[in-house]
Design an enzyme around this catalytic site. Structure first.
Site, short mmCIF file in Angstrom:
data_model
loop_
_atom_site.label_atom_id
_atom_site.label_comp_id
_atom_site.label_asym_id
_atom_site.label_seq_id
_atom_site.Cartn_x
_atom_site.Cartn_y
_atom_site.Cartn_z
N ARG A 101 42.39 34.08 45.75
CA ARG A 101 41.09 33.42 45.96
C ARG A 101 41.09 32.92 47.40
NH1 ARG A 101 38.18 29.01 42.16
NH2 ARG A 101 37.70 30.95 41.08
N HIS A 132 33.06 37.48 42.28
CA HIS A 132 34.08 36.92 41.39
C HIS A 132 34.15 37.88 40.20
CE1 HIS A 132 36.62 34.19 39.38
NE2 HIS A 132 35.94 33.06 39.49
N ARG A 157 40.35 26.92 36.08
CA ARG A 157 40.27 27.97 35.07
C ARG A 157 40.80 29.32 35.54
NH1 ARG A 157 36.81 24.08 33.18
NH2 ARG A 157 36.53 23.76 35.39
N THR A 158 40.36 29.77 36.70
CA THR A 158 40.77 31.11 37.13
C THR A 158 42.28 31.14 37.33
OG1 THR A 158 38.62 31.38 38.19
CG2 THR A 158 40.34 32.93 38.83
N LYS A 198 51.27 26.50 58.38
CA LYS A 198 51.81 26.66 59.74
C LYS A 198 50.96 27.58 60.59
CE LYS A 198 56.50 26.51 57.80
NZ LYS A 198 57.64 27.40 57.53
C1 NCD Z 1 33.34 29.32 39.72
C2 NCD Z 1 33.84 29.77 41.08
O1 NCD Z 1 34.93 29.38 41.52
O2 NCD Z 1 33.13 30.56 41.67
N1 NCD Z 1 34.35 28.73 38.95
C3 NCD Z 1 35.15 29.51 38.17
O3 NCD Z 1 35.88 30.37 38.65
N2 NCD Z 1 35.07 29.34 36.84
C4 NCD Z 1 32.09 28.55 39.76
C5 NCD Z 1 32.02 27.28 40.56
O4 NCD Z 1 32.99 26.85 41.21
O5 NCD Z 1 30.94 26.68 40.56
#
Ligand code: NCD
Length: 346
Positions: A127, A164, A76-77, A106
Site C-alpha cells: 500500500r 484498491h 482491515r487490508t 532513512k
Molecule cells: C479504504 C482504503 O484504504 O481505501 N479502506 C479499506 O481498505 N478498507 C477506504 C478508506 O480508507 O476510506
C-alpha cells in the site's frame, strides 16, 4: 488520476484469464468474469472450511512467505491479508513497527525497498500513496526475479487515489453473496468519489464482470465527483451513469448503497475538507428512506459520514447494513487470491 503512462509502460498488467500463478495483482482490469467467479467460488469454499475448522487449509501455503509493506495506514487490508496467509499455513514478515521503522525512514526509495522485500518473500502486499506504485513494484520484482530464479509477486493494497483491487473483489463478492446476483441492480456510490480508490475499482470491476442492467448512480459534492476516466470506462461498456449532488434523487430506488469516507488525508487545505465533510451523512433517518431490501455497504473505517456513535448502533442493528459482513469476507477473498497467485493446491 489514472496510473501515468510511464507506469503502464514499465509494467503492462496481464489478464488472469484463469492462470493466476505468479501474476501480480495491480488493477481490477486484470480480472475476467470467469476469474471473478473462480475467486468468489474459492472464497466461499474457504469461508465454509474455516467455519468448520478444516485444518487441511494449513497445507496450502506452508513454507511460503508473504511480506506486508504499508506506507499508508491500514487495519482491515493489512490484518486480513496477514490472517489470510496464516490461515493458509504460510508465514508473514514485515518491518517491526511498519515502514516508519524501515529504511524508508532513512530515505530509501520504493525500488530498493521492493527489491529487498522481494529477496525475502514470495508475495508482497503493497500500500503506497502514489498512483501506479504497484505497477512500479511489479516491474522491479520481475527484474529481480530473473536474478533470484523465482518470481515474487506484488498484490496492491491500494495505490493512492488510484485503485484498491482486492477491496473491489471483496465488495462484489459481498454484493453477489447478499443480493444473489450482480445483474438488475441500481448501485449508488456516495461520498468522496474523486479520491476514494475503492469506488474507482468497484465500478470498473462490476463493468468487467459484465453485470447486466446495472445503473450506476454517483452521488457526491461537485468538487468530489467520480473521475471522468471511470465514467468513460463505464460508458464505453454500455452502462448508464447518473451523477448528482442530490441523494434523494436516487436513494429510494437503490439496491446497493455504497457509502464512503471523505478522504481527509488527500486534501491539501484543511478548510476544503471542512467545507464538505458533512455533505453526506448516513443516519438511521436516511436509511429509513431506502428500499427494505437494499444493502448498505462501507469499506470502513467510518467517521462522521456515518453519523454519531448512537447512529452507528442503530445502523449496525439494521439488517440492511452489511459492512461487517463485507469486512469479514475480506479475509476469505484474500485467502483465495493468495492461494491462486501462489499456485497452492487447495
Ligand atoms: C479504504 C482504503 O484504504 O481505501 N479502506 C479499506 O481498505 N478498507 C477506504 C478508506 O480508507 O476510506
Amino acid at each position: 488520476m489514472r496510473p501515468s503512462e510511464a507506469y503502464v509502460r514499465l509494467f503492462e498488467p496481464p489478464k488472469m484469464a484463469g492462470h493466476f500463478t505468479g501474476k501480480h495483482v495491480v488493477t481490477v482490469e486484470q480480472f475476467t468474469r470467469e476469474d471473478m467467479i473462480e475467486v468468489f467460488r474459492t472464497a466461499a469454499d474457504f469461508r465454509d472450511r474455516v467455519r468448520h475448522g478444516d485444518r487441511t487449509l494449513l497445507n496450502a501455503a506452508a513454507g511460503r512467505v508473504m511480506a506486508t509493506l504499508f506506507y499508508e495506514a491500514s487495519t482491515r487490508t493489512d490484518m486480513s491479508f496477514q490472517a489470510a496467509m496464516h490461515r493458509l499455513g504460510g508465514a508473514v514478515v514485515s518491518t517491526s513497527g511498519g515502514v516508519r521503522f524501515s529504511s524508508v525512514y532513512k530515505g530509501e526509495n520504493l525500488a530498493d525497498t521492493i527489491r529487498a522485500v522481494g529477496c525475502y518473500a514470495d508475495v508482497v502486499v503493497l500500500r503506497h500513496p502514489d498512483v501506479g506504485s504497484s505497477y512500479e513494484a511489479a516491474y522491479y520484482l520481475d527484474q529481480l526475479g530473473e536474478q533470484l530464479g523465482r518470481s515474487p509477486v506484488v498484490i496492491s493494497g491500494g495505490d493512492g487515489v488510484g485503485e484498491h483491487p482486492t477491496q473491489a473483489l471483496l465488495d462484489l463478492f459481498t454484493i453477489v453473496d447478499c443480493k444473489g446476483r450482480a445483474d438488475r441492480l441500481t448501485i449508488t456510490m456516495v461520498g468522496d468519489l474523486l479520491n476514494g480508490r475503492t469506488v474507482h475499482s468497484l465500478s470498473k470491476l462490476i463493468a468487467q464482470y459484465g453485470a447486466q442492467e446495472v445503473d450506476f448512480c454517483f452521488v457526491s459534492p461537485f468538487s468530489l465527483r467520480m473521475p471522468s476516466y471511470i465514467v468513460d470506462f463505464l460508458h464505453e461498456r454500455g452502462y448508464r451513469v447518473m451523477q448528482t449532488g442530490d441523494l434523494y434523487e436516487v436513494l429510494n430506488r437503490s439496491d446497493v448503497i455504497y457509502w464512503t469516507r471523505v478522504q481527509q488525508e488527500r486534501f491539501a487545505k484543511p478548510e476544503d475538507y471542512e467545507a464538505i465533510r458533512d455533505d453526506f451523512v448516513m443516519t438511521p433517518e436516511v436509511l429509513g428512506q431506502a428500499k427494505s431490501d437494499a444493502i448498505l455497504m462501507h469499506p470502513l473505517p467510518r467517521k462522521n459520514e456515518m453519523g454519531t456513535p448512537r447512529d452507528h448502533d442503530i445502523l449496525d442493528a439494521d439488517s440492511r447494513a452489511v459492512y461487517f459482513k463485507q469486512m469479514a469476507n475480506g479475509m476469505f477473498v484474500r485467502m483465495a487470491l493468495l492461494a491462486k497467485v501462489l499456485g497452492a493446491a487447495v
